[in-house]
Design an enzyme around this catalytic site. Structure first.
Site, PDB file in Angstrom:
ATOM      1  N   GLY A  14       0.841  -1.205   0.000  1.00 56.76           N
ATOM      2  CA  GLY A  14       0.000   0.000   0.000  1.00 56.76           C
ATOM      3  C   GLY A  14       0.869   1.245   0.000  1.00 56.76           C
ATOM      4  O   GLY A  14       1.887   1.291   0.690  1.00 56.76           O
ATOM      5  N   VAL A  26      16.842   7.964  -0.811  1.00 57.73           N
ATOM      6  CA  VAL A  26      17.627   6.828  -1.328  1.00 57.73           C
ATOM      7  C   VAL A  26      18.439   7.292  -2.536  1.00 57.73           C
ATOM      8  O   VAL A  26      19.659   7.063  -2.624  1.00 57.73           O
ATOM      9  CB  VAL A  26      16.686   5.658  -1.742  1.00 57.73           C
ATOM     10  CG1 VAL A  26      17.442   4.636  -2.582  1.00 57.73           C
ATOM     11  CG2 VAL A  26      16.086   4.990  -0.507  1.00 57.73           C
ATOM     12  N   ARG A  75       0.729  -4.878  -4.827  1.00 56.79           N
ATOM     13  CA  ARG A  75       0.978  -6.067  -3.996  1.00 56.79           C
ATOM     14  C   ARG A  75       1.112  -7.213  -4.984  1.00 56.79           C
ATOM     15  O   ARG A  75       0.122  -7.690  -5.526  1.00 56.79           O
ATOM     16  CB  ARG A  75      -0.183  -6.293  -3.034  1.00 56.79           C
ATOM     17  CG  ARG A  75      -0.340  -5.176  -2.008  1.00 56.79           C
ATOM     18  CD  ARG A  75      -1.372  -5.518  -0.954  1.00 56.79           C
ATOM     19  NE  ARG A  75      -1.408  -4.504   0.094  1.00 56.79           N
ATOM     20  CZ  ARG A  75      -2.222  -3.453   0.094  1.00 56.79           C
ATOM     21  NH1 ARG A  75      -3.089  -3.303  -0.883  1.00 56.79           N
ATOM     22  NH2 ARG A  75      -2.189  -2.573   1.078  1.00 56.79           N
ATOM     23  N   GLY A 105       5.916  -2.442   3.459  1.00 60.98           N
ATOM     24  CA  GLY A 105       5.516  -2.932   4.785  1.00 60.98           C
ATOM     25  C   GLY A 105       5.893  -4.387   4.969  1.00 60.98           C
ATOM     26  O   GLY A 105       6.747  -4.917   4.236  1.00 60.98           O
ATOM     27  N   ASP A 106       5.250  -5.046   5.934  1.00 59.55           N
ATOM     28  CA  ASP A 106       5.685  -6.405   6.285  1.00 59.55           C
ATOM     29  C   ASP A 106       5.526  -7.412   5.139  1.00 59.55           C
ATOM     30  O   ASP A 106       6.387  -8.275   4.943  1.00 59.55           O
ATOM     31  CB  ASP A 106       4.987  -6.895   7.561  1.00 59.55           C
ATOM     32  CG  ASP A 106       3.477  -6.840   7.469  1.00 59.55           C
ATOM     33  OD1 ASP A 106       2.944  -6.248   6.500  1.00 59.55           O
ATOM     34  OD2 ASP A 106       2.812  -7.388   8.367  1.00 59.55           O
ATOM     35  N   THR A 129       4.400   2.234   5.744  1.00 54.80           N
ATOM     36  CA  THR A 129       3.000   1.799   5.773  1.00 54.80           C
ATOM     37  C   THR A 129       2.263   2.669   6.765  1.00 54.80           C
ATOM     38  O   THR A 129       2.816   3.009   7.824  1.00 54.80           O
ATOM     39  CB  THR A 129       2.828   0.320   6.186  1.00 54.80           C
ATOM     40  OG1 THR A 129       1.458   0.092   6.547  1.00 54.80           O
ATOM     41  CG2 THR A 129       3.688  -0.080   7.374  1.00 54.80           C
ATOM     42  N   ASP A 131      -0.013   1.725   8.592  1.00 57.30           N
ATOM     43  CA  ASP A 131      -0.513   0.898   9.700  1.00 57.30           C
ATOM     44  C   ASP A 131       0.397   0.867  10.933  1.00 57.30           C
ATOM     45  O   ASP A 131      -0.031   0.440  11.997  1.00 57.30           O
ATOM     46  CB  ASP A 131      -0.732  -0.544   9.225  1.00 57.30           C
ATOM     47  CG  ASP A 131      -1.901  -0.661   8.267  1.00 57.30           C
ATOM     48  OD1 ASP A 131      -2.671   0.305   8.162  1.00 57.30           O
ATOM     49  OD2 ASP A 131      -2.033  -1.714   7.625  1.00 57.30           O
ATOM     50  N   ASP A 133       2.678  -1.205  11.614  1.00 58.56           N
ATOM     51  CA  ASP A 133       2.680  -2.585  12.133  1.00 58.56           C
ATOM     52  C   ASP A 133       3.936  -3.370  11.732  1.00 58.56           C
ATOM     53  O   ASP A 133       3.862  -4.548  11.429  1.00 58.56           O
ATOM     54  CB  ASP A 133       1.422  -3.328  11.651  1.00 58.56           C
ATOM     55  CG  ASP A 133       1.320  -3.384  10.135  1.00 58.56           C
ATOM     56  OD1 ASP A 133       2.097  -2.694   9.452  1.00 58.56           O
ATOM     57  OD2 ASP A 133       0.459  -4.123   9.633  1.00 58.56           O
ATOM     58  N   ARG A 175      -6.332  -3.166   9.151  1.00 61.74           N
ATOM     59  CA  ARG A 175      -7.005  -4.469   9.046  1.00 61.74           C
ATOM     60  C   ARG A 175      -6.703  -5.348  10.246  1.00 61.74           C
ATOM     61  O   ARG A 175      -7.580  -5.999  10.788  1.00 61.74           O
ATOM     62  CB  ARG A 175      -6.512  -5.184   7.781  1.00 61.74           C
ATOM     63  CG  ARG A 175      -7.556  -5.282   6.708  1.00 61.74           C
ATOM     64  CD  ARG A 175      -7.079  -6.152   5.594  1.00 61.74           C
ATOM     65  NE  ARG A 175      -5.745  -5.789   5.131  1.00 61.74           N
ATOM     66  CZ  ARG A 175      -5.439  -5.510   3.873  1.00 61.74           C
ATOM     67  NH1 ARG A 175      -6.374  -5.539   2.960  1.00 61.74           N
ATOM     68  NH2 ARG A 175      -4.215  -5.220   3.507  1.00 61.74           N
ATOM     69  N   LYS A 217     -23.425  15.385  27.528  1.00 59.45           N
ATOM     70  CA  LYS A 217     -22.673  15.353  26.271  1.00 59.45           C
ATOM     71  C   LYS A 217     -23.633  15.516  25.109  1.00 59.45           C
ATOM     72  O   LYS A 217     -24.704  14.892  25.099  1.00 59.45           O
ATOM     73  CB  LYS A 217     -21.981  13.992  26.123  1.00 59.45           C
ATOM     74  CG  LYS A 217     -20.530  14.021  26.423  1.00 59.45           C
ATOM     75  CD  LYS A 217     -19.886  12.703  26.081  1.00 59.45           C
ATOM     76  CE  LYS A 217     -18.477  12.630  26.614  1.00 59.45           C
ATOM     77  NZ  LYS A 217     -17.566  13.598  26.010  1.00 59.45           N
ATOM     78  N   GLU A 226     -10.880  -0.741  10.853  1.00 62.02           N
ATOM     79  CA  GLU A 226     -11.626  -1.543   9.870  1.00 62.02           C
ATOM     80  C   GLU A 226     -11.577  -3.036  10.206  1.00 62.02           C
ATOM     81  O   GLU A 226     -12.478  -3.786   9.843  1.00 62.02           O
ATOM     82  CB  GLU A 226     -11.076  -1.324   8.459  1.00 62.02           C
ATOM     83  CG  GLU A 226      -9.630  -1.727   8.307  1.00 62.02           C
ATOM     84  CD  GLU A 226      -9.063  -1.490   6.921  1.00 62.02           C
ATOM     85  OE1 GLU A 226      -9.801  -1.613   5.937  1.00 62.02           O
ATOM     86  OE2 GLU A 226      -7.857  -1.181   6.842  1.00 62.02           O
ATOM     87  N   ARG A 267     -24.675   7.835  13.135  1.00 58.10           N
ATOM     88  CA  ARG A 267     -24.264   7.880  11.727  1.00 58.10           C
ATOM     89  C   ARG A 267     -22.873   7.250  11.595  1.00 58.10           C
ATOM     90  O   ARG A 267     -22.131   7.170  12.572  1.00 58.10           O
ATOM     91  CB  ARG A 267     -24.188   9.323  11.233  1.00 58.10           C
ATOM     92  CG  ARG A 267     -25.531  10.011  11.127  1.00 58.10           C
ATOM     93  CD  ARG A 267     -26.347   9.472   9.962  1.00 58.10           C
ATOM     94  NE  ARG A 267     -27.565  10.237   9.744  1.00 58.10           N
ATOM     95  CZ  ARG A 267     -28.727  10.041  10.375  1.00 58.10           C
ATOM     96  NH1 ARG A 267     -28.828   9.090  11.288  1.00 58.10           N
ATOM     97  NH2 ARG A 267     -29.784  10.784  10.096  1.00 58.10           N
ATOM     98  N   ARG A 276      -4.682   7.858   3.383  1.00 58.94           N
ATOM     99  CA  ARG A 276      -3.403   7.521   2.776  1.00 58.94           C
ATOM    100  C   ARG A 276      -2.887   8.583   1.812  1.00 58.94           C
ATOM    101  O   ARG A 276      -1.763   8.484   1.328  1.00 58.94           O
ATOM    102  CB  ARG A 276      -3.541   6.183   2.033  1.00 58.94           C
ATOM    103  CG  ARG A 276      -2.844   5.091   2.748  1.00 58.94           C
ATOM    104  CD  ARG A 276      -3.042   3.722   2.241  1.00 58.94           C
ATOM    105  NE  ARG A 276      -3.133   3.469   0.850  1.00 58.94           N
ATOM    106  CZ  ARG A 276      -3.530   2.278   0.359  1.00 58.94           C
ATOM    107  NH1 ARG A 276      -3.845   1.307   1.187  1.00 58.94           N
ATOM    108  NH2 ARG A 276      -3.605   2.069  -0.912  1.00 58.94           N
TER     109      ARG A 276
HETATM  110  O1  F6P Z   1      -1.616  -1.559   4.537  1.00 60.10           O
HETATM  111  C1  F6P Z   1      -2.116  -0.296   4.427  1.00 60.10           C
HETATM  112  C2  F6P Z   1      -3.614  -0.315   4.231  1.00 60.10           C
HETATM  113  O2  F6P Z   1      -4.037   1.016   4.015  1.00 60.10           O
HETATM  114  C3  F6P Z   1      -4.417  -0.939   5.362  1.00 60.10           C
HETATM  115  O3  F6P Z   1      -4.646  -0.076   6.453  1.00 60.10           O
HETATM  116  C4  F6P Z   1      -5.692  -1.276   4.652  1.00 60.10           C
HETATM  117  O4  F6P Z   1      -6.336  -2.331   5.323  1.00 60.10           O
HETATM  118  C5  F6P Z   1      -5.212  -1.698   3.304  1.00 60.10           C
HETATM  119  O5  F6P Z   1      -3.966  -1.071   3.100  1.00 60.10           O
HETATM  120  C6  F6P Z   1      -6.137  -1.323   2.180  1.00 60.10           C
HETATM  121  O6  F6P Z   1      -5.634  -1.859   1.009  1.00 60.10           O
HETATM  122  P1  F6P Z   1      -6.125  -1.437  -0.438  1.00 60.10           P
HETATM  123  O7  F6P Z   1      -5.603  -0.073  -0.727  1.00 60.10           O
HETATM  124  O8  F6P Z   1      -5.536  -2.477  -1.319  1.00 60.10           O
HETATM  125  O9  F6P Z   1      -7.619  -1.459  -0.408  1.00 60.10           O
END
Ligand code: F6P
Length: 343
Positions: A14, A26, A75, A105-106, A129, A131, A133, A175, A217, A226, A267, A276
């Site tokens: 991503g 780089v 990917r 990312g990973d 990334t 995330d 993670d 995710r 409140k 998500e 809502r 992103r």
């Molecule tokens: O890995 C980054 C990410 O934005 C996650 O947070 C999300 O679940 C996923 O990519 C969404 O992937 P795509 O852009 O392929 O829908």
């Protein structure tokens, strides 16, 4: 005669704000050390299909402030296969590349590690990334921008939530991990938070929202990752696990349950890919600038099979194997803090 270094670089997985800044670092980091740089488009797919571009000093002009990635990304399913990696290796050999830097990312690091193990080809990862993670770094490039993007949205949602005296379920990305949700909920002053790492307790959440409402409140925000709720499709709303469908956002189920249990108007706003995009924050640009050049320095010094990261303010390296084993744990105390402060 000394071998001239030619570094291959890709952006993979991503996209993340700050990828361009890392690419710039780089390229210019390598050029300043008399190494050449070849970029491959669309991640590992570009390596497999030999879709390359020579990157000079001007190729990366004016991109430090731009989101996305000028090299494009994907990917790659092919790179998960041994024949795919064999093709990629042949292309690297053909271009006489002496190393590969992966901004990803990973998932991307897993592919890098396999290539390195199978062909003894020098690889270095730079963690990008939203995330956050990836093990071996306190922050991944793109995370800070994603959180800031989410906060801008939450602030706007608060205005309308307040005006209509509503509860808003705001879904953020993540995710498998709840880092974006945690920071966005804390900094956005949310009343509730649901993350993938913790089983949801919707009746308890509803109870807290009702209490807050009774105390005066006029709006509540529940930030939901998500991936919150696990993968159990059979459970009914309100039970431990939340129902799940890949095409239906979990937040709609959460909203239905909260509305049913509280009687409040609810809502949903799914922030999605807005998180992103856009210019990277100063933090992400500076992290990217540090890590991109560090990856080059390590590669040229003969270190490989590692990723570069930043821990406690210092640039560190971690073996790809280690970085893939475990990312940092979500701090449960911060989740409690969100709830305590959002009373
Ligand atoms: O890995 C980054 C990410 O934005 C996650 O947070 C999300 O679940 C996923 O990519 C969404 O992937 P795509 O852009 O392929 O829908």
């Amino acid at each position: 005669m000394e071998t001239r270094h030619r570094i291959a670089v890709i952006t993979s997985g991503g996209d993340a704000p700050g990828m361009n800044a890392a690419l710039r670092s780089v390229v210019r980091g390598a050029l300043s050390r008399q190494a050449e740089v070849v970029g491959f488009y669309t991640g590992y797919d570009g390596l497999i299909n030999d879709d390359s571009v020579k990157l000079g000093v001007h190729s990366v002009s004016g991109i430090i402030n731009r989101g996305g990635t000028i090299l494009h990304t994907a990917r790659s399913a092919d790179f998960l296969t041994e024949p795919g990696r064999a093709k990629a290796y042949q292309v690297l050999e053909k271009h006489q590349c002496t190393g590969l830097i992966i901004l990803g990312g990973d998932g991307s690091f897993r592919g890098a590690r396999d290539l390195s193990h199978e062909y003894k080809f020098p690889v270095i990862g730079v963690p990008t990334t939203i995330d956050n993670d990836v093990g071996g770094t306190d922050y991944t490039i793109g995370f800070d921008t994603a959180v800031n993007n989410a906060i801008l949205c939450i602030d706007k949602i608060r205005d309308t939530a307040e005006s209509h005296e509503r509860v808003f379920v705001v879904e953020v990305m993540g995710r498998n991990r709840g880092f974006i949700a945690m920071e966005a909920a804390l900094a956005g002053g949310a009343e509730g938070i649901l993350v993938p790492e913790i089983k949801p307790d919707l009746p308890a959440l509803a109870e807290r929202l009702i209490k807050g409402h009774r105390r005066g409140k006029t709006s509540s925000i529940v930030v939901v990752s998500e991936g919150a709720g696990g993968a159990d499709m059979s459970a009914r709303p309100g039970e431990d696990e939340l129902p799940r469908s890949p095409s239906v956002s979990i937040s709609y189920h959460v909203a239905d349950v909260i509305a049913g249990l509280t009687g409040l108007e609810v809502r949903v706003c799914v922030l999605g890919h807005i998180q992103r995009g856009g210019p990277p924050t100063a933090f992400d640009r500076s992290l990217a600038s540090r890590l991109g050049a560090a990856a080059v320095d390590h590669l040229l010094a003969g270190t490989h099979d590692v990723m570069v990261g930043r821990q406690m303010g210092k640039i560190v390296i971690t073996s790809l194997d280690e970085s893939l084993k475990e990312s940092q744990a979500l701090d449960k105390k911060v989740l409690d803090l969100v709830e305590r402060l959002g009373r």
